[in-house]
Design a protein around this motif. Structure first.
Motif, PDB file in Angstrom:
ATOM      1  N   ALA A 150       0.771  -1.153   0.033  1.00  0.00           N
ATOM      2  CA  ALA A 150       0.214   0.014  -0.037  1.00  0.00           C
ATOM      3  C   ALA A 150       1.041   1.269   0.163  1.00  0.00           C
ATOM      4  CB  ALA A 150      -0.810   0.028   1.116  1.00  0.00           C
ATOM      5  N   CYS A 205       0.821   4.449   1.758  1.00  0.00           N
ATOM      6  CA  CYS A 205       0.262   4.864   3.153  1.00  0.00           C
ATOM      7  C   CYS A 205      -0.212   6.538   2.747  1.00  0.00           C
ATOM      8  CB  CYS A 205       0.994   4.752   4.123  1.00  0.00           C
ATOM      9  SG  CYS A 205       1.667   3.109   4.474  1.00  0.00           S
ATOM     10  N   TYR A 264       5.459   3.856   2.224  1.00  0.00           N
ATOM     11  CA  TYR A 264       4.644   2.683   1.808  1.00  0.00           C
ATOM     12  C   TYR A 264       4.717   1.674   2.743  1.00  0.00           C
ATOM     13  CZ  TYR A 264       6.053   4.675  -2.878  1.00  0.00           C
ATOM     14  OH  TYR A 264       5.955   5.582  -4.104  1.00  0.00           O
ATOM     15  N   ARG A 265       3.817   0.742   2.621  1.00  0.00           N
ATOM     16  CA  ARG A 265       3.815  -0.367   3.657  1.00  0.00           C
ATOM     17  C   ARG A 265       4.341  -1.488   2.952  1.00  0.00           C
ATOM     18  NH1 ARG A 265      -1.571  -0.767   4.951  1.00  0.00           N
ATOM     19  NH2 ARG A 265      -1.094   1.156   5.980  1.00  0.00           N
ATOM     20  N   ASP A 292       6.619   0.160   7.585  1.00  0.00           N
ATOM     21  CA  ASP A 292       6.110   1.186   6.868  1.00  0.00           C
ATOM     22  C   ASP A 292       7.689   2.038   6.497  1.00  0.00           C
ATOM     23  OD1 ASP A 292       3.462   0.776   7.130  1.00  0.00           O
ATOM     24  OD2 ASP A 292       3.248   2.091   8.786  1.00  0.00           O
ATOM     25  N   THR A 345      -1.261  11.659  13.762  1.00  0.00           N
ATOM     26  CA  THR A 345      -0.956  10.569  13.311  1.00  0.00           C
ATOM     27  C   THR A 345      -2.222   9.951  12.656  1.00  0.00           C
ATOM     28  OG1 THR A 345      -1.355   9.647  15.544  1.00  0.00           O
ATOM     29  CG2 THR A 345       0.881  10.044  14.767  1.00  0.00           C
ATOM     30  N   GLN A 346      -2.111   9.116  11.644  1.00  0.00           N
ATOM     31  CA  GLN A 346      -3.187   8.483  10.831  1.00  0.00           C
ATOM     32  C   GLN A 346      -3.369   7.089  11.753  1.00  0.00           C
ATOM     33  OE1 GLN A 346      -3.139   8.296   6.716  1.00  0.00           O
ATOM     34  NE2 GLN A 346      -2.447  10.689   6.665  1.00  0.00           N
ATOM     35  N   GLU A 349      -4.884   3.005  11.091  1.00  0.00           N
ATOM     36  CA  GLU A 349      -5.216   1.922  10.145  1.00  0.00           C
ATOM     37  C   GLU A 349      -5.789   0.916  11.132  1.00  0.00           C
ATOM     38  OE1 GLU A 349      -4.653   2.183   6.947  1.00  0.00           O
ATOM     39  OE2 GLU A 349      -4.997   0.257   6.285  1.00  0.00           O
ATOM     40  N   SER A 353       4.994  -0.463  13.506  1.00  0.00           N
ATOM     41  CA  SER A 353       4.264   0.879  13.006  1.00  0.00           C
ATOM     42  C   SER A 353       5.659   1.878  13.426  1.00  0.00           C
ATOM     43  CB  SER A 353       3.244   1.158  14.022  1.00  0.00           C
ATOM     44  OG  SER A 353       3.675   0.796  15.565  1.00  0.00           O
ATOM     45  N   ASP A 401       4.514   6.999  10.246  1.00  0.00           N
ATOM     46  CA  ASP A 401       3.243   8.029  10.608  1.00  0.00           C
ATOM     47  C   ASP A 401       2.061   7.225  10.883  1.00  0.00           C
ATOM     48  OD1 ASP A 401       4.175  10.869  10.404  1.00  0.00           O
ATOM     49  OD2 ASP A 401       5.430   9.713   8.776  1.00  0.00           O
ATOM     50  N   LEU A 402       1.864   5.891  10.842  1.00  0.00           N
ATOM     51  CA  LEU A 402       0.559   5.290  10.990  1.00  0.00           C
ATOM     52  C   LEU A 402       0.536   4.475  12.279  1.00  0.00           C
ATOM     53  CD1 LEU A 402       0.901   5.453   7.708  1.00  0.00           C
ATOM     54  CD2 LEU A 402      -1.231   4.265   7.777  1.00  0.00           C
ATOM     55  N   TYR A 415      -1.473   1.375  14.632  1.00  0.00           N
ATOM     56  CA  TYR A 415      -2.458   0.209  13.848  1.00  0.00           C
ATOM     57  C   TYR A 415      -3.277  -0.239  15.048  1.00  0.00           C
ATOM     58  CZ  TYR A 415       0.261  -0.035   9.867  1.00  0.00           C
ATOM     59  OH  TYR A 415       1.094   0.513   8.641  1.00  0.00           O
TER      60      TYR A 415
END
Lengths: 101, 215
Positions: free
Chosen positions: A39, A41, A63-64, A87, B96-97, B99, B166, B169-170, B172
């Motif tokens: 993905a 991101c 990117y993941r 990531d 932060t996003q 998921e 992680s 920037d994400l 989980y």
């Protein structure tokens, strides 16, 4: 903003090997390993700049990337289907087919 | 300092003695940010209160709702921020996003931050201490099945284990599988089966049977 994303889901990539003196977010254990982009991101401020008082600009694609555990750890005990997803910012990735091994 | 009361003696609580290097450093950084006008003390306190106000019960409410409402589950998995807003969680202001990843009969997700302690704290509150430990951070990524066994979870060989590191920037959140035998339960009853650990992925959600036997 003109933004080119170099990779797409499905692309095979290899993580660069580097140990810059500044802050970076690419874990050492995944450096040099090959995986598959699953993905995009999004685009984010560059933490390597932000951590040192910089603007973080230009923003860079993140990117993941999914790696087979057996590719990452030579002595992985679990099934071959197991994976780890990390990531990774675009400038840490090369196309996997640049080097044949 | 020693004080006598209730017929015994013990040292008085002398706050500054217990100050760690990191506590002093955090205070120094905060003082500098305030002095430079980057933020106010009130804003720092508000941010702390927002994290402290959250707990795994908030995540459990989200998971239980996803179990009973297929449309919400689809929205939560595809675009979590607006979906969470439906339940009153305004995460859009956070930097932060988030998921959300779904555990199924085919794949089991486990979350770790090998670099530090990144965690969906805007929804779950502060992470447990073990999540920040070097042991968890190093072993979860290299031997996830062994770590999960120590938490009491045996993931079958035919189920794929995906570890999410992680690093960036994400954040989980794991949507655990709905336990068997919960068809008749209300959303509130279902939420009681959703533990902090199953939203990290080190365990499954509780089964109603194990809840009954522990009660």
């Amino acid at each position: 903003m003109a933004q080119t994303n170099r990779y797409r889901p499905g692309d095979r990539v290899r993580v660069r090997v580097d140990s810059p003196t500044h802050h970076f977010r690419t874990p050492t254990y995944i450096q040099g390993k090959q995986g598959q982009v699953v993905a995009l991101c999004g685009t984010f401020s560059n933490p390597e700049s932000l951590a040192h008082g910089g603007s973080g600009l230009p923003k860079i694609p993140l990117y993941r990337v999914e790696f087979p555990q057996t590719e990452v750890w030579a002595e992985y005990h679990g099934p071959a289907a197991d994976t780890v997803l990390v990531d990774i910012y675009e400038h840490w990735l090369d196309p996997a087919n640049q080097e044949v091994r | 300092m020693t004080e006598a009361h209730d017929g015994h003696q013990h040292p008085g609580i002398d706050g500054d003695d217990g100050q760690t290097y990191y506590a002093r450093r955090a205070q120094a950084i905060e003082a500098l940010l305030v002095a430079k006008g980057i933020c106010t003390t009130g804003e720092v306190q508000l941010a702390m209160e927002q994290v402290e106000a959250r707990s795994p019960a908030d995540g459990a409410r989200v998971v239980a709702h996803a179990w009973v409402d297929a449309g919400f589950k689809t929205r939560l998995l595809s675009d979590p921020i607006p979906a969470l807003a439906e339940l009153g969680y305004a995460l859009a202001e956070t930097t932060t996003q988030l998921e959300v990843v779904e555990n199924t009969d085919e794949v089991h997700h486990l979350v770790v931050c090998t670099l530090c302690s990144c965690y969906p704290s805007t929804l779950l509150g502060r992470p447990p201490d073990w999540y920040k430990s070097l042991a968890y951070r190093s072993r979860a990524v290299a031997d996830p099945r062994g770590v999960m066994r120590e938490f009491g979870l045996n993931v079958a060989e035919e189920v794929k284990v995906r570890v999410l590191d992680s690093t960036a920037d994400l954040r989980y959140l794991v949507l655990p599988r709905r336990p068997a035998g919960t068809e008749g339960l209300s959303e509130e009853e279902l939420a009681k089966l959703v533990t902090r650990d199953c939203m990290i992925g080190v365990t499954d959600a509780l089964s109603p049977v194990s809840m009954a036997s522990s009660a």
